[in-house]
Design a protein around this motif. Structure first.
Motif, PDB file in Angstrom:
ATOM      1  N   THR A   2       0.778  -1.008   0.146  1.00 21.35           N
ATOM      2  CA  THR A   2      -0.285   0.149   0.021  1.00 21.35           C
ATOM      3  C   THR A   2       1.042   1.536   0.032  1.00 21.35           C
ATOM      4  O   THR A   2       1.608   1.192   0.717  1.00 21.35           O
ATOM      5  N   THR A   5       1.201   6.836   3.834  1.00 21.13           N
ATOM      6  CA  THR A   5       0.414   8.159   4.493  1.00 21.13           C
ATOM      7  C   THR A   5       1.042   8.788   5.030  1.00 21.13           C
ATOM      8  O   THR A   5       2.519   8.078   5.669  1.00 21.13           O
ATOM      9  N   ASP A   9      -2.817  13.125   7.071  1.00 22.76           N
ATOM     10  CA  ASP A   9      -3.748  12.249   5.197  1.00 22.76           C
ATOM     11  C   ASP A   9      -5.074  12.020   5.391  1.00 22.76           C
ATOM     12  O   ASP A   9      -6.008  12.405   4.905  1.00 22.76           O
ATOM     13  N   ILE A  10      -5.873  11.654   7.104  1.00 18.75           N
ATOM     14  CA  ILE A  10      -6.880  11.710   7.342  1.00 18.75           C
ATOM     15  C   ILE A  10      -7.248  11.931   9.239  1.00 18.75           C
ATOM     16  O   ILE A  10      -5.819  11.600   9.422  1.00 18.75           O
ATOM     17  N   LEU A  26      -8.787  12.127   4.039  1.00 21.75           N
ATOM     18  CA  LEU A  26     -10.613  12.202   4.248  1.00 21.75           C
ATOM     19  C   LEU A  26     -10.219  12.326   5.428  1.00 21.75           C
ATOM     20  O   LEU A  26      -9.732  12.279   6.576  1.00 21.75           O
ATOM     21  N   VAL A  47     -10.346   2.547   7.966  1.00 17.66           N
ATOM     22  CA  VAL A  47      -9.726   3.537   7.226  1.00 17.66           C
ATOM     23  C   VAL A  47      -8.018   3.011   7.289  1.00 17.66           C
ATOM     24  O   VAL A  47      -7.290   2.639   8.039  1.00 17.66           O
ATOM     25  N   GLU A  48      -7.793   2.463   6.013  1.00 17.70           N
ATOM     26  CA  GLU A  48      -6.444   2.140   4.956  1.00 17.70           C
ATOM     27  C   GLU A  48      -6.159   2.825   3.816  1.00 17.70           C
ATOM     28  O   GLU A  48      -6.952   2.021   2.993  1.00 17.70           O
ATOM     29  N   PRO A  49      -4.982   2.780   3.328  1.00 15.95           N
ATOM     30  CA  PRO A  49      -5.131   3.249   2.196  1.00 15.95           C
ATOM     31  C   PRO A  49      -5.051   2.221   0.834  1.00 15.95           C
ATOM     32  O   PRO A  49      -4.364   0.945   1.791  1.00 15.95           O
ATOM     33  N   THR A  58      -7.489   5.987  -3.320  1.00 24.68           N
ATOM     34  CA  THR A  58      -8.465   4.713  -2.989  1.00 24.68           C
ATOM     35  C   THR A  58      -8.464   4.413  -1.391  1.00 24.68           C
ATOM     36  O   THR A  58      -7.199   4.643  -1.091  1.00 24.68           O
ATOM     37  N   TYR A  59      -8.856   4.693  -0.679  1.00 23.94           N
ATOM     38  CA  TYR A  59      -9.245   3.636   0.746  1.00 23.94           C
ATOM     39  C   TYR A  59      -9.993   2.861   0.412  1.00 23.94           C
ATOM     40  O   TYR A  59     -10.860   2.628   0.387  1.00 23.94           O
ATOM     41  N   VAL A  61     -12.270   1.231   3.342  1.00 27.46           N
ATOM     42  CA  VAL A  61     -12.893   1.732   4.775  1.00 27.46           C
ATOM     43  C   VAL A  61     -14.039  -0.049   5.191  1.00 27.46           C
ATOM     44  O   VAL A  61     -14.728  -0.029   4.632  1.00 27.46           O
ATOM     45  N   ARG A  71     -12.512   6.694  -3.392  1.00 28.36           N
ATOM     46  CA  ARG A  71     -12.268   6.888  -4.580  1.00 28.36           C
ATOM     47  C   ARG A  71     -12.306   8.314  -4.461  1.00 28.36           C
ATOM     48  O   ARG A  71     -13.639   8.908  -4.895  1.00 28.36           O
TER      49      ARG A  71
END
Length: 360
Positions: A2, A5, A9-10, A26, A47-49, A58-59, A61, A71
């Motif tokens: 992946t 991050t 980012d999140i 996100l 949540v993760e890439p 793109t994640y 969930v 996306r």
């Protein structure tokens, strides 16, 4: 594998985002409210890439026993007309009931206030994406050949979709190649960080030698092995085609040319880390000529010389690499791979020039 991050980012809330220098990718709480409103899972979000994409974000969930995929575009500023996820979602919904092998879009959000950008939610498809290695059940000469055949057959299915019945107005059926050259010359001017004369020469060559297109079809725009997913286990079965952000209506040979450009024959000189298709050097994978023959058989379309289309594919890849490299050096992405694109532009520009002028 992946993508990397960064801490910003999140984030949980827009208030948390406001304390950071960069906009987030996100925002969890408003995303949860959006998913609740559309009946997509219950409970907290994990949540993760997802994937190795270096363009749209793109994640994955997770909500209880429900897996969803979100996306969205990368951080701004963005090149004009690039990264249009709403257009991508429209196409996926339009062709969901055709023979094209696409994931289901579950919800679309055009309100940038929710997470900071438009986005869509799609089903998570189970299986394997083949990039640097072939999954063990498919890692035999016979199954490798079947992987390639499935890849070509799925492309022929896309090109056979009656786009006029489901995508009227999505793209112009004439002038596609002319627009491609003009658009990517403009993108190069927008994105370049230095002068690269080979890129300019190849762009001029493409403009001067543009072929006449046959009947228009849906064009994926980034059709290669790494943008597809295969079902787990043998026999090889392609279950989904991803990354439709560049799709439009146009010349189907552009897709075939791109596929052949990203496909490595066993005796091709190595391109190192800038080679997208090194896995296809293994025994059992067919040559580019065999891919073309399979496509002609499945599509009923005569192909002829693909040199112009392959050169276009390389040249477009160069332009995208330069744009991503610029994002990296300006600090708008933390993807370390993109920082190597500065060298990649020069490597591929040399290759494109050799192909255009008959030296490769």
């Amino acid at each position: 594998m992946t993508v990397a991050t960064a801490p910003d980012d999140i984030v949980s809330t827009h208030a948390e985002a406001a304390a950071n220098e960069r906009p987030p990718l996100l925002v969890v709480e408003p995303l949860r409210s959006f998913l609740d409103a559309h009946g997509l899972g219950t409970g907290d979000l994990g949540v993760e890439p997802l994937g190795e994409g270096h363009s749209n974000v793109t994640y994955l969930v997770r909500r209880g026993d429900r897996d969803l995929v979100v996306r969205r575009p990368p951080r701004p500023p963005l090149p004009p007309s690039a990264h249009d996820v709403l257009r991508e979602a429209r196409l996926l919904r339009a062709i969901r009931d055709t023979a094209a092998r696409v994931p289901e879009v579950l919800a679309v959000c055009d309100d940038e206030a929710v997470i900071g950008a438009p986005f869509y939610v799609m089903e998570r498809v189970g299986g394997d994406v083949i990039t640097s290695a072939v999954p063990a059940p498919l890692d035999t000469p016979a199954e490798r050949r079947r992987v390639a055949e499935e890849l070509v057959d799925a492309l022929a299915e896309i090109h056979a979709v009656d786009w006029q019945s489901c995508l009227e107005g999505f793209g112009k059926p004439t002038g596609y190649l002319e627009r491609q050259v003009r658009r990517f010359r403009g993108l190069w001017e927008h994105s370049r960080t230095r002068e690269v004369e080979a890129v300019e020469r190849v762009g001029a060559w493409l403009e001067e030698h543009r072929p006449e297109s046959g009947p228009a079809t849906i064009v994926h725009g980034d059709y290669r092995l790494g943008n597809t997913m295969f079902a787990t286990g043998a026999p090889a079965r392609l279950v989904a085609v991803f990354d439709w952000e560049m799709a439009t209506i146009g010349d189907p040979l552009a897709d075939l040319g791109y596929l052949c450009t990203t496909w490595s024959d066993r005796d091709d000189p190595p391109l190192g880390r800038f080679e997208l298709g090194s896995v296809t050097r293994a025994e059992g994978f067919p040559s580019r000529a065999e891919l073309v023959a399979r496509y002609e058989e499945r599509s009923g379309r005569a192909v002829g010389d693909l040199r112009w289309y392959q050169t276009l594919a390389l040249w477009k890849s160069i332009v995208f690499m330069e744009g991503n490299y610029r994002r990296a050096v300006e600090g708008r992405t933390d993807d370390p791979y993109l920082k190597s694109f500065g060298e990649g532009v020069l490597v591929l520009a040399e290759r494109a020039e050799a192909l255009a002028f008959g030296e490769g």
